[in-house]
Scaffold this active site. Structure first.
Site, PDB file in Angstrom:
ATOM      1  CB  CYS A  59      47.871  36.088  33.772  1.00  0.00           C
ATOM      2  SG  CYS A  59      48.168  36.831  35.374  1.00  0.00           S
ATOM      3  CG  LEU A  60      41.297  33.988  35.292  1.00  0.00           C
ATOM      4  CD1 LEU A  60      40.877  35.440  35.147  1.00  0.00           C
ATOM      5  CD2 LEU A  60      40.437  33.111  34.372  1.00  0.00           C
TER       6      LEU A  60
END
Lengths: 215, 151
Positions: free
Chosen positions: B87-88
């Site tokens: 999750c970036l």
């Protein structure tokens, strides 16, 4: 840091090809920034929104005019069909298509303005991979072939009506990369110093014979 | 088929010639768009001493679309799930075509130094990270020792 970086477009990482400057002062190749615009509407460097009407009058800036000044008469160029005439491919795509053609390939793919295009040499057509129904004819000819401009950068010198044509073509074609983009007379002057572009644009009117007959 | 875009060739050459400290990215012999990636766990993080294997794939419309990156080595991190998905923001809605393979991998390395349990992907990990950080860090160190230190 890589000292060549500033001379290259941050999107394609190559020497600028028809550089266009955004209002935030960041510069990219015309086709690169157009591809960006079709997806995100923000500058790749600083995320400043790109004005919705930017491509109605993009700021095209000087390129190094010393590129490929040698005799181009025996060179072949590729053109794709627009609404009321032919567009020349940009120099980079042209090089890719020509080398694939010379290698005897039956087709090749191009990444132009963020979309993948298939060039089919057997049927002499191009289409977007994501939308194969929208086909355009292509031809291979000398630099003297009549055309409207390069990759959607239309020459408008002495043609006041072409703004209207271009606007219509944009509407008809949606987000197709081959939209006609009308540049101001001043902008055209700025890119005119590329001798081969000048040659490409030097013919105003299509010839009487139908270009499609050459396919 | 399409030749490899010059940008990908340039990025690959530069990754080889001027590698980023603590990061290696080597293209697959059979697919120049698929990279085998190794990232060392940053110092002063629970991942220190670990060597993490990732895969990175450049989609056909790269750089208009972000690279697809996934951890292959198991890792205990609030922003990385059991399948290794990360999750970036820059891999999703904050992607910009001016970013590169190297900047993406640097961001992932930075994510290891600065877990963000408020934007979790692995909910159970993030929950523990928030309510009992020292236990979460102990778990992360244990996972690092178990899965990322093969020798």
């Amino acid at each position: 840091m890589d000292t060549t970086q500033e001379l290259n477009c941050a999107v394609c990482m190559q020497k600028y090809n028809h550089p266009a400057k955004l209002p935030c002062e960041h510069t990219f190749c015309f086709l690169c920034v157009k591809g960006v615009f079709l997806r995100s509407h923000t500058c790749p460097m600083c995320r400043t929104p790109i004005p919705e009407d930017y491509f109605e009058n993009p700021v095209l800036i000087n390129e190094n005019s010393n590129t490929e000044n040698e005799d181009q008469d025996d060179k072949y160029w590729w053109y794709y069909e627009g609404k009321d005439g032919w567009w020349s491919y940009d120099e980079r795509s042209n090089e890719d298509i020509e080398s694939n053609f010379n290698e005897g390939k039956s087709e090749c793919k191009l990444l132009v303005a963020g979309a993948i295009y298939c060039v089919d040499f057997n049927n002499m057509i191009q289409y977007r991979q994501a939308d194969p129904r929208r086909k355009r004819k292509i031809i291979r000819d000398t630099l003297n072939h009549p055309c409207k401009g390069i990759a959607g950068i239309r020459k408008t010198l002495n043609k006041p009506d072409s703004n209207v044509d271009a606007a219509n073509e944009v509407t008809d074609n949606g987000d197709d990369t081959t939209n006609a983009i009308t540049v101001s007379t001043q902008s055209v002057h700025e890119i005119d110093n590329l001798s081969h572009i000048l040659r490409l644009m030097s013919i105003e009117e299509p010839s009487a014979s139908s270009p499609t007959e050459e396919i | 088929m399409a030749a490899l875009p010059r940008r990908i060739i340039k990025e690959t050459q530069r990754l080889m010639q001027e590698p980023v400290p603590g990061i290696s990215a080597v293209p697959s012999e059979t697919n120049a768009r698929y990279f085998h990636v190794l990232v060392t766990g940053p110092e002063d993080s629970p991942f220190e001493g670990g060597l993490f294997k990732l895969e990175l794939f450049l989609p056909e419309d790269y750089p208009m679309s972000a690279p697809k990156v996934r951890f292959i080595t198991k890792i205990y991190h609030p922003n990385i799930d059991r399948l290794g998905r990360i999750c970036l923001d820059i891999l999703k809605d904050k992607w910009s075509p001016a970013l590169q393979i190297r900047t993406v991998l640097l961001s992932i390395q930075a994510l290891l130094s600065a877990p963000n349990p408020d934007d979790p992907l692995a909910n159970d990990v993030a929950e523990l990270w928030k309510v009992n950080e020292s236990e979460a860090i102990r778990n992360a160190k244990e996972w690092t020792r178990r899965y990322a230190m093969l020798n």
